[in-house]
Design an enzyme around this catalytic site. Structure first.
Site, mmCIF file in Angstrom:
data_model
loop_
_atom_site.group_PDB
_atom_site.id
_atom_site.type_symbol
_atom_site.label_atom_id
_atom_site.label_comp_id
_atom_site.label_asym_id
_atom_site.label_seq_id
_atom_site.Cartn_x
_atom_site.Cartn_y
_atom_site.Cartn_z
ATOM 1 N N LYS A 11 0.851 -1.192 0.000
ATOM 2 C CA LYS A 11 0.000 0.000 0.000
ATOM 3 C C LYS A 11 0.883 1.236 0.000
ATOM 4 O O LYS A 11 2.053 1.207 0.394
ATOM 5 C CB LYS A 11 -0.936 0.024 1.218
ATOM 6 C CG LYS A 11 -0.255 0.123 2.590
ATOM 7 C CD LYS A 11 0.096 1.533 3.007
ATOM 8 C CE LYS A 11 0.919 1.580 4.287
ATOM 9 N NZ LYS A 11 1.584 2.883 4.499
ATOM 10 N N ALA A 100 3.955 -1.329 3.976
ATOM 11 C CA ALA A 100 3.124 -2.318 4.679
ATOM 12 C C ALA A 100 3.336 -3.736 4.176
ATOM 13 O O ALA A 100 2.394 -4.528 4.137
ATOM 14 C CB ALA A 100 1.640 -1.945 4.606
ATOM 15 N N GLY A 102 5.013 -6.288 5.630
ATOM 16 C CA GLY A 102 4.738 -7.244 6.696
ATOM 17 C C GLY A 102 3.262 -7.325 7.020
ATOM 18 O O GLY A 102 2.726 -8.412 7.286
ATOM 19 N N ASP A 136 -2.085 -1.272 10.135
ATOM 20 C CA ASP A 136 -2.283 -1.348 8.687
ATOM 21 C C ASP A 136 -2.951 -2.643 8.236
ATOM 22 O O ASP A 136 -3.431 -2.737 7.103
ATOM 23 C CB ASP A 136 -0.934 -1.232 7.956
ATOM 24 C CG ASP A 136 -0.400 0.185 7.915
ATOM 25 O OD1 ASP A 136 -1.215 1.134 7.998
ATOM 26 O OD2 ASP A 136 0.825 0.357 7.801
#
Length: 309
Positions: A11, A100, A102, A136
């Site tokens: 993202k 993001a 992970g 997130d």
């Protein structure tokens, strides 16, 4: 189903405004989050018991420090699932980059194990579990274009705007801690004059640009409150932003806590041309041509299931 493969998309933040501090230690934020086509592949294989994580990236831990591992643990515990899983991560999203990666992997594990273990959880239930792992991850479960408030876990889907071309740039050997970036912002804000943010874009401006599908207005409405403190510490981030603009980007911004910078491009061809040119000027920087995507997690079709008799 014994195994599945998922596409876990990165993202970017089109907008990140920090509104204040919360009693739980997090920051109150208003963000526009956008899925992009740059993605990891997450392979899940059922096991009789236990969790085994394998990753092809040397900087990614293969134990409970990994959000994907913790996502599997959380589902085992909360759903009393007695099965195990082998998780294989094929990384394409850079680590500690503000994209993001992970969180996307963890979201893919939640979505995939819901199928693999037959848990029957709704998207909302998966997002509630995801919020316990990271801010997130609820967004990454569904993806697309969303307004995120609270600490990032309160989501409002917006109309998707698929296919907008982007060029991403990340200094190869630089990572930025999210916790450090927020601490640096607080210190930076404390030292700034009250009027310092008066001319910054506002949330209504970026929402209006998205609603009108006005790419130039969107490019002018980009905002990330974490950018200035990161720029103060890492000058290369500012240099890359300027280089993207000089290479034809309509607008450029650091994503999340950085250090990745993205440029909104007029076409994929222009993005590729800019990448090829900038690679020579910034040999220690990695570049990706990508675009807006309408979803966060995709379940790859089983090749066996597609084979005709």
């Amino acid at each position: 189903m014994q195994a599945c493969t998922l596409i876990a998309r990165a993202k970017i933040n089109l907008y990140l405004e920090i509104l204040g501090s919360r009693p739980d230690g997090y920051s109150e934020v208003a963000m526009i989050l956008q899925s992009i086509t740059l993605a990891d592949r997450v392979h899940l294989q059922r096991r009789p018991h236990g969790i085994l994580l394998i990753c092809d990236h040397p900087e990614v831990p293969a134990d409970a420090r990994n959000l994907a591992y913790r996502a599997a643990e959380l589902l085992q515990r909360e759903c009393r699932a007695e099965l195990g899983v082998e998780i294989q991560l094929e990384k394409q999203i850079p680590v500690a980059a503000g994209l993001a990666g992970g969180s996307a992997d963890a979201a893919a594990v939640l979505v995939g194990l819901n199928q693999l273990w037959g848990l029957g959880l709704t998207v909302g239930e998966l997002q509630s579990l995801a919020a316990r792992l990271g801010s997130d991850i609820p967004f990454c479960v569904q993806g697309g274009t969303q307004l995120a408030t609270g600490r990032g876990e309160v989501l409002q889907p917006l109309a998707d705007w698929e296919g907008i071309p982007l060029l991403l740039a990340k200094p190869r050997h630089l990572g930025v801690s999210t916790a450090w970036a927020y601490q640096a912002f607080r210190a930076h804000r404390a030292a700034s004059l009250p009027s310092a943010g008066a001319s910054l874009p506002t949330l209504p401006q970026v929402l209006a640009a998205l609603e009108r599908r006005d790419l130039l207005a969107l490019a002018r409405s980009l905002r990330n409150d974490l950018e200035q403190p990161v720029l103060a510490e890492h000058a290369i981030v500012g240099k890359l932003r300027q280089a993207l603009l000089e290479a034809g980007a309509l607008g450029s911004l650091m994503s999340g806590s950085g250090p990745t910078v993205f440029g909104i491009m007029a076409s994929l061809e222009r993005a590729a041309q800019a990448r090829d040119s900038l690679c020579h000027h910034f040999p220690e920087v990695d570049f990706w041509v990508t675009q807006f995507a309408p979803t966060g997690i995709l379940l790859e079709p089983d090749p066996q299931a597609l084979r005709l008799p």
